[in-house]
Scaffold this active site. Sequence first.
Site, PDB file in Angstrom:
ATOM      1  N   LYS A 115       6.476  -3.659  14.111  1.00 53.27           N
ATOM      2  CA  LYS A 115       5.831  -2.393  14.481  1.00 53.27           C
ATOM      3  C   LYS A 115       5.199  -2.480  15.868  1.00 53.27           C
ATOM      4  O   LYS A 115       5.294  -1.541  16.660  1.00 53.27           O
ATOM      5  CB  LYS A 115       4.788  -1.989  13.434  1.00 53.27           C
ATOM      6  N   LYS A 195      17.088  -0.959   5.467  1.00 54.31           N
ATOM      7  CA  LYS A 195      16.290  -0.643   4.283  1.00 54.31           C
ATOM      8  C   LYS A 195      15.875   0.831   4.343  1.00 54.31           C
ATOM      9  O   LYS A 195      15.583   1.326   5.435  1.00 54.31           O
ATOM     10  CB  LYS A 195      15.047  -1.541   4.318  1.00 54.31           C
ATOM     11  N   LYS A 198      10.757   5.492   5.706  1.00 52.49           N
ATOM     12  CA  LYS A 198      10.315   6.734   6.342  1.00 52.49           C
ATOM     13  C   LYS A 198      10.473   6.631   7.853  1.00 52.49           C
ATOM     14  O   LYS A 198      10.884   7.566   8.518  1.00 52.49           O
ATOM     15  CB  LYS A 198       8.843   7.008   6.002  1.00 52.49           C
TER      16      LYS A 198
HETATM   17  P1  TYM Z   1       4.735   1.873   1.598  1.00 52.00           P
HETATM   18  O1  TYM Z   1       3.951   3.136   1.596  1.00 52.00           O
HETATM   19  O2  TYM Z   1       5.592   1.553   2.756  1.00 52.00           O
HETATM   20  O3  TYM Z   1       5.688   1.837   0.329  1.00 52.00           O
HETATM   21  C1  TYM Z   1       5.213   2.019  -0.997  1.00 52.00           C
HETATM   22  C2  TYM Z   1       5.974   1.093  -1.941  1.00 52.00           C
HETATM   23  O4  TYM Z   1       7.373   1.347  -1.885  1.00 52.00           O
HETATM   24  C3  TYM Z   1       8.067   0.120  -1.653  1.00 52.00           C
HETATM   25  N1  TYM Z   1       9.279   0.403  -0.869  1.00 52.00           N
HETATM   26  C4  TYM Z   1      10.507   0.013  -1.210  1.00 52.00           C
HETATM   27  N2  TYM Z   1      10.961  -0.673  -2.269  1.00 52.00           N
HETATM   28  C5  TYM Z   1      12.296  -0.907  -2.325  1.00 52.00           C
HETATM   29  N3  TYM Z   1      13.175  -0.481  -1.378  1.00 52.00           N
HETATM   30  C6  TYM Z   1      12.757   0.221  -0.294  1.00 52.00           C
HETATM   31  N4  TYM Z   1      13.618   0.649   0.608  1.00 52.00           N
HETATM   32  C7  TYM Z   1      11.365   0.487  -0.170  1.00 52.00           C
HETATM   33  N5  TYM Z   1      10.606   1.126   0.751  1.00 52.00           N
HETATM   34  C8  TYM Z   1       9.326   1.063   0.315  1.00 52.00           C
HETATM   35  C9  TYM Z   1       7.083  -0.743  -0.887  1.00 52.00           C
HETATM   36  O5  TYM Z   1       7.412  -2.109  -0.995  1.00 52.00           O
HETATM   37  C10 TYM Z   1       5.783  -0.396  -1.560  1.00 52.00           C
HETATM   38  O6  TYM Z   1       5.614  -1.162  -2.748  1.00 52.00           O
HETATM   39  N6  TYM Z   1       1.508  -1.804   2.684  1.00 52.00           N
HETATM   40  C11 TYM Z   1       1.966  -0.918   1.627  1.00 52.00           C
HETATM   41  C12 TYM Z   1       0.856  -0.029   1.073  1.00 52.00           C
HETATM   42  C13 TYM Z   1      -0.323  -0.746   0.507  1.00 52.00           C
HETATM   43  C14 TYM Z   1      -0.358  -1.528  -0.674  1.00 52.00           C
HETATM   44  C15 TYM Z   1      -1.719  -1.934  -0.821  1.00 52.00           C
HETATM   45  C16 TYM Z   1       0.613  -1.944  -1.575  1.00 52.00           C
HETATM   46  C17 TYM Z   1      -1.600  -0.708   1.009  1.00 52.00           C
HETATM   47  N7  TYM Z   1      -2.424  -1.412   0.194  1.00 52.00           N
HETATM   48  C18 TYM Z   1      -2.118  -2.748  -1.887  1.00 52.00           C
HETATM   49  C19 TYM Z   1       0.198  -2.750  -2.640  1.00 52.00           C
HETATM   50  C20 TYM Z   1      -1.138  -3.136  -2.798  1.00 52.00           C
HETATM   51  C21 TYM Z   1       3.044  -0.017   2.189  1.00 52.00           C
HETATM   52  O7  TYM Z   1       3.178   0.159   3.358  1.00 52.00           O
HETATM   53  O8  TYM Z   1       3.776   0.635   1.250  1.00 52.00           O
END
Ligand code: TYM
Length: 331
Positions: A115, A195, A198
Amino acid sequence: MKRVLSGIQPTGAIHIGNYLGAIKQWVEIGEQLGKDALFCIVDYHALTNPDAYDPKRLPQRTFEAALANIAAGLDPEKITLFVQSHVPEHTELSWIFTTQTPVGDLTRMTQYKDKSAKLKSVPAGLLMYPVLQAADILIYKADTVPVGEDQLQHLELTREIARRFNHTFGDTFPEPKALLNPKAPRVPGIDGAAKMSKSVGNTIELLEEPASIWEKLRTAPTDPARVRRNDPGDPDRCLIFKYHTYFSPPEVQEAVAGGCRTAGIGCVDCKKMLFDRMMEVLGPIQERAAELRRHPEAVEAALEDGAGRARALAQETMHEVRVKIGLYKPY
Ligand code: TYM
């Protein structure tokens, strides 16, 4: 598994990668654990994304993220669903963790590297991102964190942060484990290249119009070696077959895989079968979302209730932490 926390960023529409990789597991866990299953819309994390963050749109996006999760099956009456900024103790704990975390541990995070490489000016919050994530998890002393594969490195850091704190200040936090959905740890995007994400813009949204979903499937790449209708294909090299493994029952998967290898079924028909199966899953979610949209006050009430419950737990941990780190008259 005693207590679970996971989170999702309100940076844009929730997509089927989020759903298959994470939300689907949250729903199952919620059924087992009830209120000890905590799910959080992480709005403070979203502030670190200069492309997606817009103060005017953040309230609506946060609401939409909650709505999509409830529509996908999370029952806020059973589990604890809340907005991160409604529990300000997360950011307080995060600050304490930053004082104990070497900068080198943060600069080696691959998400940070990816990023920050795209930005002219890198906000310090982007570097601190995984520390806030650790605070989200540890403030509830969660032992299990259901996530997609892209979060594994952040979870490893969370364990290190817990270990370091326990070593310095005495046993306080469990070392939480990531829980992957073995069937969909990393859902590929509709471009077939990266992957689903968004930020890449290669998503199928959970609440996307069926006609728009079909258009994306219709034009999606398949096995590149299958040029003509009569060429045999290799399902293992085909994005559409991969999607069948998420949405279609085993007998349909076998039929389309066999048909692909013998050229007995064309790519368009295979895509139509996928579309039908996909809409069997997404259709009811979209109907529930439409229903919830008619009652926004129910979503708002659910989030308020969730924040109340989460905050009581967070305040307990914060008191313990303030005492342990030696603050003057800790409240
Ligand atoms: P975020 O908002 O990017 O995504 C939310 C969840 O979706 C999963 N995910 C995927 N799983 C499989 N294939 C994909 N293509 C895919 N894209 C997204 C992500 O792995 C995630 O589980 N950093 C985290 C948010 C966060 C969080 C936390 C998660 C903040 N605090 C505490 C767990 C615990 C994030 O950016 O998720």
